[in-house]
Design a protein around this motif. Structure first.
Motif, PDB file in Angstrom:
ATOM      1  N   THR A 130      -8.033   0.457   7.738  1.00 23.50           N
ATOM      2  CA  THR A 130      -7.785   1.587   7.735  1.00 23.50           C
ATOM      3  C   THR A 130      -8.857   2.688   7.342  1.00 23.50           C
ATOM      4  O   THR A 130      -9.232   3.748   7.586  1.00 23.50           O
ATOM      5  CB  THR A 130      -6.476   2.046   6.917  1.00 23.50           C
ATOM      6  N   SER A 131      -9.674   2.016   6.416  1.00 28.16           N
ATOM      7  CA  SER A 131     -11.073   2.592   5.816  1.00 28.16           C
ATOM      8  C   SER A 131     -12.088   2.676   6.900  1.00 28.16           C
ATOM      9  O   SER A 131     -12.759   3.776   6.965  1.00 28.16           O
ATOM     10  CB  SER A 131     -11.457   1.851   4.586  1.00 28.16           C
ATOM     11  N   PHE A 132     -12.053   1.570   7.706  1.00 30.65           N
ATOM     12  CA  PHE A 132     -12.949   1.951   8.935  1.00 30.65           C
ATOM     13  C   PHE A 132     -12.565   2.884   9.660  1.00 30.65           C
ATOM     14  O   PHE A 132     -13.563   3.681  10.095  1.00 30.65           O
ATOM     15  CB  PHE A 132     -12.940   0.527   9.564  1.00 30.65           C
ATOM     16  N   ASP A 133     -11.286   2.936  10.018  1.00 31.65           N
ATOM     17  CA  ASP A 133     -10.963   4.014  10.802  1.00 31.65           C
ATOM     18  C   ASP A 133     -11.256   5.469  10.346  1.00 31.65           C
ATOM     19  O   ASP A 133     -11.506   6.406  11.080  1.00 31.65           O
ATOM     20  CB  ASP A 133      -9.573   4.079  11.064  1.00 31.65           C
ATOM     21  N   ARG A 134     -10.965   5.668   9.108  1.00 28.82           N
ATOM     22  CA  ARG A 134     -11.175   6.844   8.353  1.00 28.82           C
ATOM     23  C   ARG A 134     -12.361   7.452   8.504  1.00 28.82           C
ATOM     24  O   ARG A 134     -12.836   8.384   8.735  1.00 28.82           O
ATOM     25  CB  ARG A 134     -10.733   6.959   6.841  1.00 28.82           C
ATOM     26  N   LEU A 175       0.906  -1.277   0.161  1.00 26.97           N
ATOM     27  CA  LEU A 175      -0.131   0.090   0.264  1.00 26.97           C
ATOM     28  C   LEU A 175       0.884   1.191  -0.050  1.00 26.97           C
ATOM     29  O   LEU A 175       1.895   1.127   0.673  1.00 26.97           O
ATOM     30  CB  LEU A 175      -0.703  -0.004   1.209  1.00 26.97           C
ATOM     31  N   PRO A 176       0.581   2.336  -0.748  1.00 33.89           N
ATOM     32  CA  PRO A 176       1.434   3.462  -1.005  1.00 33.89           C
ATOM     33  C   PRO A 176       1.528   4.194   0.354  1.00 33.89           C
ATOM     34  O   PRO A 176       0.436   4.361   1.282  1.00 33.89           O
ATOM     35  CB  PRO A 176       0.551   4.435  -1.886  1.00 33.89           C
ATOM     36  N   GLY A 177       2.687   4.727   0.717  1.00 34.07           N
ATOM     37  CA  GLY A 177       3.197   5.283   1.698  1.00 34.07           C
ATOM     38  C   GLY A 177       3.206   4.686   3.153  1.00 34.07           C
ATOM     39  O   GLY A 177       3.150   3.373   2.905  1.00 34.07           O
ATOM     40  N   HIS A 178       3.074   5.352   4.163  1.00 38.32           N
ATOM     41  CA  HIS A 178       3.150   4.506   5.403  1.00 38.32           C
ATOM     42  C   HIS A 178       1.632   5.165   6.127  1.00 38.32           C
ATOM     43  O   HIS A 178       1.492   6.217   6.633  1.00 38.32           O
ATOM     44  CB  HIS A 178       4.247   5.154   6.386  1.00 38.32           C
ATOM     45  N   SER A 179       0.863   4.317   6.617  1.00 38.50           N
ATOM     46  CA  SER A 179      -0.503   4.518   7.289  1.00 38.50           C
ATOM     47  C   SER A 179      -0.315   4.288   8.710  1.00 38.50           C
ATOM     48  O   SER A 179       0.776   3.435   9.270  1.00 38.50           O
ATOM     49  CB  SER A 179      -1.635   3.452   6.766  1.00 38.50           C
ATOM     50  N   GLU A 180      -1.125   5.022   9.549  1.00 38.06           N
ATOM     51  CA  GLU A 180      -1.222   4.729  11.029  1.00 38.06           C
ATOM     52  C   GLU A 180      -1.559   3.291  11.264  1.00 38.06           C
ATOM     53  O   GLU A 180      -2.359   2.772  10.641  1.00 38.06           O
ATOM     54  CB  GLU A 180      -2.032   5.829  11.649  1.00 38.06           C
ATOM     55  N   PRO A 181      -1.126   2.918  12.371  1.00 32.38           N
ATOM     56  CA  PRO A 181      -1.300   1.489  12.792  1.00 32.38           C
ATOM     57  C   PRO A 181      -3.105   1.343  12.919  1.00 32.38           C
ATOM     58  O   PRO A 181      -3.772   2.430  13.219  1.00 32.38           O
ATOM     59  CB  PRO A 181      -1.000   1.505  14.240  1.00 32.38           C
ATOM     60  N   LEU A 182      -3.680   0.229  13.049  1.00 31.94           N
ATOM     61  CA  LEU A 182      -4.963   0.232  12.855  1.00 31.94           C
ATOM     62  C   LEU A 182      -5.484   0.462  14.478  1.00 31.94           C
ATOM     63  O   LEU A 182      -4.789   0.238  15.488  1.00 31.94           O
ATOM     64  CB  LEU A 182      -5.697  -1.305  12.748  1.00 31.94           C
ATOM     65  N   SER A 183      -6.530   1.045  14.591  1.00 32.93           N
ATOM     66  CA  SER A 183      -7.129   1.331  16.000  1.00 32.93           C
ATOM     67  C   SER A 183      -7.549   0.158  16.602  1.00 32.93           C
ATOM     68  O   SER A 183      -7.761  -1.109  16.065  1.00 32.93           O
ATOM     69  CB  SER A 183      -8.207   2.332  15.851  1.00 32.93           C
TER      70      SER A 183
END
Length: 369
Positions: free
Chosen positions: A226-230, A29-37
């Motif tokens: 990550t979509s859930f968190d967003r 996945l592009p870039g670096h995402s925050e860890p899942l909540s």
């Protein structure tokens, strides 16, 4: 994920689906995402446990009951993976290293067990008495001790980007520095093109600019999480602007169902691979290949479901300005009402003020006398 388009057209939705499918195939996945909540991690873990435990986790989510926090379950996954790597190291040719490996694995196991105790034995999150446990069972939110253990085991598989060990990290940093140095020195020389090609090939193997995952299933679940968190963290989604949509879509249940399908699909695919590696019969081989084709259809449907969740996150975030405007208008109308009420009560305030002055005058006169 800026490449995803929120358009309503079928063609653009198809491109959306294809993009998610491709990224999962790349395990990247592009870039670096925050860890899942914690909420996303628990929803995904709910897809790995039995139906009874899953139902309790859903009920707890709806009742606002959380699990104990350990600072992120993605970090737990990395910790467990590191422990397993040390346990899997081959020491047959290096007997002197066996003790070092065992000590390191034991240290990591101790940390994992400490987290297990925190998650499983918390008195603040679970009923501690018989009466309280009975009440929670009636409400459908009670987790037995063995269920908590199962949930923790599921949480150890929380999808997270791959982490390298300390030695590998130092090695990759050296490679990064070396390629940068070589590129700088070769710039504006006859071999610049060749050096650029060579460093590009190296970066394909050591590139840490993007998040990478162990397989396509972890990639899919992390993207869904990550979509859930967003969506959940969006002020627009939590506003009255999307109240109807919030009632139409239970995000926790949606993510849990995606996890159930992904977990089942991974298990069946793994079994097919095992059979394919051991069988010799051509007819069986053909049947296995046919089953794999059927699974790919299911996989395509699953990536499409996650693509819809990613698209929802994009649409919700892009509508935040409009939602803020709507909320501002609502607040303005409310403010108008409050101003009108204040103006309407101005006469009574004047009378009250006069009455207070009158009382004050009386007190002043009486005190002087």
């Amino acid at each position: 994920m800026s490449e995803f388009d929120g358009s309503e057209s079928a063609e653009q939705r198809a491109r959306f689906d294809d993009e998610v499918h491709r990224r999962c195939a790349d395990c990247r996945l592009p870039g670096h995402s925050e860890p899942l909540s914690d909420a996303a991690a628990v929803a995904i873990a709910a897809g790995r446990v039995d139906e009874a435990t899953r139902a309790v986790l859903v009920n707890r989510w709806r009742a606002g009951r959380s699990l104990p926090s350990i600072g992120g379950f993605g970090a737990l996954r990395n910790l467990v993976d590191e422990r397993d790597r040390w346990l899997a190291k081959d020491t047959t040719s290096k007997p002197g290293s066996a003790l070092v490996y065992k000590l390191r694995a034991a240290e990591l196991s101790k940390r994992v067990n400490h987290h297990r105790t925190t998650v499983v034995m918390s008195n603040r999150h679970y009923a501690t008495g018989v009466r309280a446990a009975r009440k929670e069972r009636r409400e459908g939110v009670h987790l037995d001790l063995d269920q908590r253990d199962a949930v923790f085991d599921a949480l150890t598989r929380t999808p997270a980007p791959q982490k390298f060990g300390p030695i590998a990290e130092r090695g990759l940093s050296l490679v990064d520095a070396a390629t940068d140095r070589v590129s700088t020195l070769a710039r504006r020389t006859p071999v610049a093109d060749r050096v650029e090609w060579a460093t590009g090939m190296v970066e394909q193997f050591v590139d840490r600019k993007d998040d990478r995952f162990v397989d396509r299933y972890d990639t899919l679940l992390f993207l869904a999480g990550t979509s859930f968190d967003r969506v959940r963290r969006s002020p627009a989604w939590q506003s009255a602007y999307f109240e109807i949509q919030r009632n139409q879509l239970d995000l926790f249940v949606e993510l849990t169902e995606i996890s159930v399908d992904a977990t089942s699909l991974r298990a069946v695919a793994t079994e097919l691979i095992r059979i394919g590696e051991t069988m010799v019969d051509e007819e069986t081989a053909a049947q296995v290949e046919s089953r794999r084709g059927a699974l790919e259809v299911v996989w395509k449907q699953l990536t499409g479901r996650v693509a819809a969740l990613v698209r929802l996150a994009n649409v919700v975030e892009s509508s935040e300005t409009e939602a803020r405007t709507s909320d501002a208008m609502a607040r303005a109308h409310s403010l108008d009402d409050r101003i009108d009420d204040l103006v309407g009560r101005s006469g009574s305030r004047e009378m009250s003020a006069e009455n207070t002055h009158f009382v004050g005058d009386q007190v002043r006169t009486q005190w002087r006398d």
